[in-house]
Design a protein around this motif. Structure first.
Motif, mmCIF file in Angstrom:
data_model
loop_
_atom_site.group_PDB
_atom_site.id
_atom_site.type_symbol
_atom_site.label_atom_id
_atom_site.label_comp_id
_atom_site.label_asym_id
_atom_site.label_seq_id
_atom_site.Cartn_x
_atom_site.Cartn_y
_atom_site.Cartn_z
ATOM 1 N N PHE A 69 -18.022 5.044 -9.415
ATOM 2 C CA PHE A 69 -18.136 3.759 -8.730
ATOM 3 C C PHE A 69 -19.036 2.808 -9.515
ATOM 4 N N VAL A 70 -20.118 3.326 -10.089
ATOM 5 C CA VAL A 70 -21.024 2.488 -10.875
ATOM 6 C C VAL A 70 -20.271 1.808 -12.014
ATOM 7 N N GLN A 71 -19.446 2.577 -12.699
ATOM 8 C CA GLN A 71 -18.672 2.025 -13.811
ATOM 9 C C GLN A 71 -17.684 0.967 -13.328
ATOM 10 N N ASP A 72 -17.018 1.234 -12.207
ATOM 11 C CA ASP A 72 -16.065 0.265 -11.656
ATOM 12 C C ASP A 72 -16.774 -1.009 -11.209
ATOM 13 N N TRP A 73 -17.885 -0.852 -10.498
ATOM 14 C CA TRP A 73 -18.576 -2.015 -9.940
ATOM 15 C C TRP A 73 -19.190 -2.892 -11.031
ATOM 16 N N ASN A 74 -19.867 -2.258 -11.967
ATOM 17 C CA ASN A 74 -20.550 -3.030 -13.002
ATOM 18 C C ASN A 74 -19.580 -3.695 -13.974
ATOM 19 N N SER A 75 -18.363 -3.185 -14.037
ATOM 20 C CA SER A 75 -17.362 -3.798 -14.913
ATOM 21 C C SER A 75 -16.513 -4.841 -14.185
ATOM 22 N N GLY A 76 -16.700 -4.940 -12.869
ATOM 23 C CA GLY A 76 -15.894 -5.859 -12.088
ATOM 24 C C GLY A 76 -14.522 -5.312 -11.727
ATOM 25 N N TYR A 77 -14.289 -4.048 -12.040
ATOM 26 C CA TYR A 77 -12.987 -3.429 -11.821
ATOM 27 C C TYR A 77 -12.712 -3.171 -10.347
ATOM 28 N N THR A 78 -13.778 -2.970 -9.551
ATOM 29 C CA THR A 78 -13.614 -2.646 -8.138
ATOM 30 C C THR A 78 -12.874 -3.748 -7.390
ATOM 31 N N SER A 79 -13.274 -4.981 -7.597
ATOM 32 C CA SER A 79 -12.639 -6.104 -6.887
ATOM 33 C C SER A 79 -11.152 -6.195 -7.198
ATOM 34 N N ALA A 80 -10.796 -5.965 -8.469
ATOM 35 C CA ALA A 80 -9.388 -6.016 -8.861
ATOM 36 C C ALA A 80 -8.590 -4.899 -8.195
ATOM 37 N N LEU A 81 -9.189 -3.708 -8.085
ATOM 38 C CA LEU A 81 -8.497 -2.588 -7.457
ATOM 39 C C LEU A 81 -8.265 -2.819 -5.975
ATOM 40 N N LEU A 82 -9.256 -3.383 -5.310
ATOM 41 C CA LEU A 82 -9.183 -3.512 -3.861
ATOM 42 C C LEU A 82 -8.290 -4.657 -3.409
ATOM 43 N N VAL A 83 -7.746 -5.407 -4.356
ATOM 44 C CA VAL A 83 -6.716 -6.387 -4.010
ATOM 45 C C VAL A 83 -5.444 -5.662 -3.576
ATOM 46 N N ARG A 84 -5.221 -4.449 -4.153
ATOM 47 C CA ARG A 84 -3.978 -3.714 -3.917
ATOM 48 C C ARG A 84 -4.117 -2.561 -2.919
ATOM 49 N N GLN A 85 -5.345 -2.202 -2.516
ATOM 50 C CA GLN A 85 -5.521 -1.105 -1.582
ATOM 51 C C GLN A 85 -6.781 -1.313 -0.756
ATOM 52 N N SER A 86 -6.884 -0.586 0.358
ATOM 53 C CA SER A 86 -8.043 -0.720 1.234
ATOM 54 C C SER A 86 -9.262 -0.038 0.619
ATOM 55 N N HIS A 87 -10.432 -0.449 1.068
ATOM 56 C CA HIS A 87 -11.651 0.165 0.559
ATOM 57 C C HIS A 87 -11.746 1.627 0.996
ATOM 58 N N ARG A 88 -11.112 1.970 2.122
ATOM 59 C CA ARG A 88 -11.152 3.361 2.585
ATOM 60 C C ARG A 88 -10.390 4.278 1.623
ATOM 61 N N ARG A 89 -9.210 3.857 1.215
ATOM 62 C CA ARG A 89 -8.428 4.664 0.269
ATOM 63 C C ARG A 89 -9.160 4.760 -1.071
ATOM 64 N N TYR A 90 -9.750 3.672 -1.496
ATOM 65 C CA TYR A 90 -10.513 3.667 -2.748
ATOM 66 C C TYR A 90 -11.675 4.651 -2.654
ATOM 67 N N ALA A 91 -12.435 4.574 -1.551
ATOM 68 C CA ALA A 91 -13.599 5.442 -1.379
ATOM 69 C C ALA A 91 -13.184 6.905 -1.260
ATOM 70 N N ALA A 92 -12.100 7.161 -0.526
ATOM 71 C CA ALA A 92 -11.638 8.543 -0.343
ATOM 72 C C ALA A 92 -11.214 9.153 -1.678
ATOM 73 N N SER A 93 -10.552 8.383 -2.506
ATOM 74 C CA SER A 93 -10.114 8.867 -3.815
ATOM 75 C C SER A 93 -11.307 9.198 -4.700
ATOM 76 N N LYS A 94 -12.291 8.314 -4.719
ATOM 77 C CA LYS A 94 -13.500 8.548 -5.518
ATOM 78 C C LYS A 94 -14.251 9.778 -5.012
ATOM 79 N N TRP A 95 -14.410 9.851 -3.678
ATOM 80 C CA TRP A 95 -15.163 10.957 -3.075
ATOM 81 C C TRP A 95 -14.495 12.298 -3.360
ATOM 82 N N PHE A 96 -13.194 12.397 -3.145
ATOM 83 C CA PHE A 96 -12.486 13.653 -3.359
ATOM 84 C C PHE A 96 -12.569 14.075 -4.829
ATOM 85 N N SER A 97 -12.321 13.151 -5.740
ATOM 86 C CA SER A 97 -12.330 13.477 -7.171
ATOM 87 C C SER A 97 -13.713 13.890 -7.638
ATOM 88 N N CYS A 98 -14.731 13.166 -7.166
ATOM 89 C CA CYS A 98 -16.105 13.467 -7.565
ATOM 90 C C CYS A 98 -16.557 14.825 -7.037
#
Length: 253
Positions: A69-98
């Motif tokens: 998440f740090v890498q996504d947020w600091n690069s500005g990538y998070t905002s671009a990703l969340l245009v196409r999906q909910s923050h819950r799906r984004y968080a769940a994917s990060k949490w499960f993988s981590c």
């Protein structure tokens, strides 16, 4: 998203983490190795119980993907990703993988250490049953000679332990997106858990260190069941805190 996160989680940092996990155990018992003959199972258990570098293991669990998440947020990538999906799906994917990468790095690193022990000159398994015959709890499996089943149980506990530390680091990163602090945070969790359990006289099964080492005096099956009952709620809680942190950061920056 989940496929992309899994690819990132099981990259070079994952291999480095499990390798360092094995190495820190080797360093802890290298002075005890007599290449003319030593019991690999006894040395394996000694390394787990008297590991002077145990404070490193929570960091290694976080290494594969807690900084995702740090890498996504600091690069500005998070905002671009969340245009196409909910923050819950984004968080769940990060949490499960981590959590999965952290848990498997811990367990695979420990099993790699066991393999190294067996491959060293002079290794044997002739005296371990005599060494553990007076012990109770989970280690009675060794007295019965059920090494594969015992090692599978040890691996499961380490998967859960590593997953917790990795998930805790990820949850922290949503509130403080700093890569260095994110990696260091599990060390605080590791230390604080022991201090809180001792200070408040809480049940020993809340001491993650004792639980992952199987030192609760419970049977093999009971120890594994307790591991599932204790670790899984904390891992899920970390996921919920991470999702909440992601939402708050998106709303308030």
């Amino acid at each position: 998203m989940i496929k992309a996160d899994l690819r990132r989680a099981f990259g070079g940092a994952f291999v480095l983490a499990l390798t360092l996990y094995a190495v820190q155990y080797v360093l802890g018992i290298v002075q005890e190795i007599n290449f003319s003959g030593f019991d690999a199972i006894v040395r394996f258990e000694n390394a787990r119980l008297y590991n002077y570098l145990i404070w490193v293991t929570p960091v290694l669990a976080a290494l594969p993907y807690a900084r995702g998440f740090v890498q996504d947020w600091n690069s500005g990538y998070t905002s671009a990703l969340l245009v196409r999906q909910s923050h819950r799906r984004y968080a769940a994917s990060k949490w499960f993988s981590c959590a999965l990468a952290g848990g498997l790095a811990s367990a695979a690193g420990l099993m790699l250490f066991l393999l190294v022990l067996f491959l060293l000159p002079g290794a044997h398994t002739q005296h371990y049953q005599e060494t553990f015959r007076d012990l109770i709890g989970m280690k009675t499996m060794l007295v019965a000679g059920e090494i594969p089943r015992y090692m599978a149980g040890v691996a499961l506990l380490n998967v859960l332990d590593g997953a917790l530390y990795a998930a805790s680091a990820l949850a922290f990163s949503a509130y403080c997106p700093n890569a260095c602090l994110t990696l260091c945070f599990p060390m605080l969790v590791h230390r604080a858990d022991r201090l809180i359990v001792r200070a408040l006289a809480l049940p020993e099964w809340l001491n993650f260190g004792l639980l992952v080492e199987g030192q609760l005096g419970l049977s093999f099956e009971a120890t594994l069941a307790m591991g599932l009952k204790v670790y899984i709620p904390f891992i899920v809680l970390c996921g919920a805190l991470f999702a909440l942190g992601v939402r708050r950061r998106l709303e308030h920056g």
